[in-house]
Design an enzyme around this catalytic site. Sequence first.
Site, PDB file in Angstrom:
ATOM      1  N   HIS A 175       0.864  -1.178   0.000  1.00  0.00           N
ATOM      2  CA  HIS A 175       0.000   0.000   0.000  1.00  0.00           C
ATOM      3  C   HIS A 175       0.895   1.221   0.000  1.00  0.00           C
ATOM      4  O   HIS A 175       1.556   1.532   0.991  1.00  0.00           O
ATOM      5  CB  HIS A 175      -0.897  -0.010   1.240  1.00  0.00           C
ATOM      6  CG  HIS A 175      -2.062   0.941   1.143  1.00  0.00           C
ATOM      7  ND1 HIS A 175      -1.910   2.304   1.167  1.00  0.00           N
ATOM      8  CD2 HIS A 175      -3.405   0.707   1.035  1.00  0.00           C
ATOM      9  CE1 HIS A 175      -3.099   2.876   1.088  1.00  0.00           C
ATOM     10  NE2 HIS A 175      -4.026   1.923   1.005  1.00  0.00           N
TER      11      HIS A 175
ATOM     12  N   THR B 277      -8.382  19.132 -53.584  1.00  0.00           N
ATOM     13  CA  THR B 277      -9.529  18.466 -52.971  1.00  0.00           C
ATOM     14  C   THR B 277      -9.592  17.057 -53.532  1.00  0.00           C
ATOM     15  O   THR B 277      -9.434  16.866 -54.739  1.00  0.00           O
ATOM     16  CB  THR B 277     -10.845  19.226 -53.259  1.00  0.00           C
ATOM     17  OG1 THR B 277     -11.038  19.340 -54.668  1.00  0.00           O
ATOM     18  CG2 THR B 277     -10.793  20.631 -52.651  1.00  0.00           C
ATOM     19  N   HIS B 278      -9.785  16.090 -52.659  1.00  0.00           N
ATOM     20  CA  HIS B 278      -9.720  14.675 -53.028  1.00  0.00           C
ATOM     21  C   HIS B 278      -8.340  14.312 -53.583  1.00  0.00           C
ATOM     22  O   HIS B 278      -8.208  13.341 -54.341  1.00  0.00           O
ATOM     23  CB  HIS B 278     -10.807  14.309 -54.051  1.00  0.00           C
ATOM     24  CG  HIS B 278     -12.189  14.684 -53.637  1.00  0.00           C
ATOM     25  ND1 HIS B 278     -12.974  13.889 -52.830  1.00  0.00           N
ATOM     26  CD2 HIS B 278     -12.926  15.807 -53.892  1.00  0.00           C
ATOM     27  CE1 HIS B 278     -14.136  14.479 -52.618  1.00  0.00           C
ATOM     28  NE2 HIS B 278     -14.131  15.653 -53.244  1.00  0.00           N
TER      29      HIS B 278
ATOM     30  N   SER C 104      19.467   3.502 -45.046  1.00  0.00           N
ATOM     31  CA  SER C 104      20.701   2.720 -44.983  1.00  0.00           C
ATOM     32  C   SER C 104      21.088   2.188 -46.359  1.00  0.00           C
ATOM     33  O   SER C 104      22.256   1.876 -46.608  1.00  0.00           O
ATOM     34  CB  SER C 104      20.541   1.559 -44.005  1.00  0.00           C
ATOM     35  OG  SER C 104      19.538   0.658 -44.471  1.00  0.00           O
TER      36      SER C 104
ATOM     37  N   LYS D 127      17.961   9.507 -50.177  1.00  0.00           N
ATOM     38  CA  LYS D 127      16.692   9.681 -49.469  1.00  0.00           C
ATOM     39  C   LYS D 127      16.732  10.835 -48.468  1.00  0.00           C
ATOM     40  O   LYS D 127      17.645  10.954 -47.666  1.00  0.00           O
ATOM     41  CB  LYS D 127      16.307   8.398 -48.745  1.00  0.00           C
ATOM     42  CG  LYS D 127      16.024   7.223 -49.669  1.00  0.00           C
ATOM     43  CD  LYS D 127      14.655   7.373 -50.337  1.00  0.00           C
ATOM     44  CE  LYS D 127      13.561   7.001 -49.338  1.00  0.00           C
ATOM     45  NZ  LYS D 127      12.217   7.163 -49.959  1.00  0.00           N
TER      46      LYS D 127
ATOM     47  N   GLU E 160       6.391  11.853 -39.738  1.00  0.00           N
ATOM     48  CA  GLU E 160       5.868  10.485 -39.643  1.00  0.00           C
ATOM     49  C   GLU E 160       5.816  10.021 -38.196  1.00  0.00           C
ATOM     50  O   GLU E 160       4.864   9.334 -37.778  1.00  0.00           O
ATOM     51  CB  GLU E 160       6.735   9.546 -40.480  1.00  0.00           C
ATOM     52  CG  GLU E 160       6.569   9.749 -41.972  1.00  0.00           C
ATOM     53  CD  GLU E 160       7.495   8.871 -42.801  1.00  0.00           C
ATOM     54  OE1 GLU E 160       7.125   8.573 -43.952  1.00  0.00           O
ATOM     55  OE2 GLU E 160       8.573   8.482 -42.308  1.00  0.00           O
TER      56      GLU E 160
END
Length: 431
Positions: free
Chosen positions: A68, A140-141, A263, A268, A275
């Site tokens: 406790h 849009t879309h 890697s 990149k 993300e």
Amino acid sequence: MIARYTLPEMGAIWSEQAKYDAWLKVEVAACEAWAKLGRIPAKDLAVIKKKAKFSLKRIEKIERKTNHDLIAFTTSVAEFVGPSSRFIHMGLTSTDVVDTAQAIQLTASCDLLLKQLGELRSVLRRQAKTHRYSMMIGRTHGVHAEPVTFGLKMALWYDEVGRQIERLKQAREHVAVGKISGAVGTFANIDPRIEQHVCKRLGLKSAPVSTQTLQRDRHAYFLSVLAVIASSLEKFATEIRNLQRTEILEAEEYFAVGQKGSSAMPHKRNPLTAERVAGLARVMRGYAVAAQENVALWHERDITHSSAERIILPDSTILLNYMLSKFIGVMEKLNVYPERMKRNIQLTRGLVSSQQVLLALVKRGLTRERAYAIVQRNALNAWQNEANFRQLIEADSEVTNVLTPSEIEECFNLSYHMKNVDYLLKRAGIS
């Protein structure tokens, strides 16, 4: 550069030391209130205020035996205080201390998050002003629509963060509440004035009615607001990720010298922080679900909420602190490419002006249905044959019989779309 509010600072609010410090504040404040009512002699209160402290190692050792934590805490405090400790925790139940102290931690967390939201809003305001006229295609879309500006996109986010600040302020009010009302909330063994004193001393309000616990709808609302804030961050981060796609590349995260994106592929440059923010928003929404599950407790109390809260309350505030810190950094150093935005507007060879042509034809007396058919016919030709929409319009006799060359030229004036930018920014509170 705006100062960062980082994980260690928020983490300190939820440390074991901070938790027990808050517990001790509640216990000492209760003793002060009892002394005012003549139930604790002044000399004993003086001893309590002077000597009351605890040992983390001792609490841990005692808890292994008692199972406790509150009893382990009060036992450790009593060892420092001596005989006067008999007045500590008088009339209180464990949750009086735990829930009231937890409110201290929650409000401190809120204050830190509010500072960060203010920082993010300042960065967005600056970006909105810098890029108020940086014209880009609206989508849009996922399909090209009509031009907007990057500044307007930032103003939209600025406004949304303002709403999140107001929501978090409201959520703070819901959790800035304490209770010192005893085992089932009836004040049977404690005077209501004790609660009034403790809450006032700690900057909290008293719960109008409670059981052994503060009601968990308060905490569910708080975590739901944190989840909504995280969802907005995910929305912003997702937009950055889309704008960084190679085919679009209108904005991208700052990429530091020496940073690596893959890697395997040296070329990149990935939106890894955006993300990360998007992924963590999913975790935050999961915490909100757990908080809502905690609302339904048995009768005057059970402890199904307690084990979950030991995870979700510190983790959610620390996580949102981290997400905000990271996303503020993204927005401060964001690379924005107005020239690429201009090139992308031209990808559809004038199709973004289709509504202006439609409205011009209607203004000249054509029915909307006929004008729409004429413009859509030419638009489909431009889509299917990669033709120049303006040239098709200029060669269409049904158009040239109605519109003059100068009127057609005005239909393709892109500055037409910018005429209310200043008005919109001003309306959003950005001058």
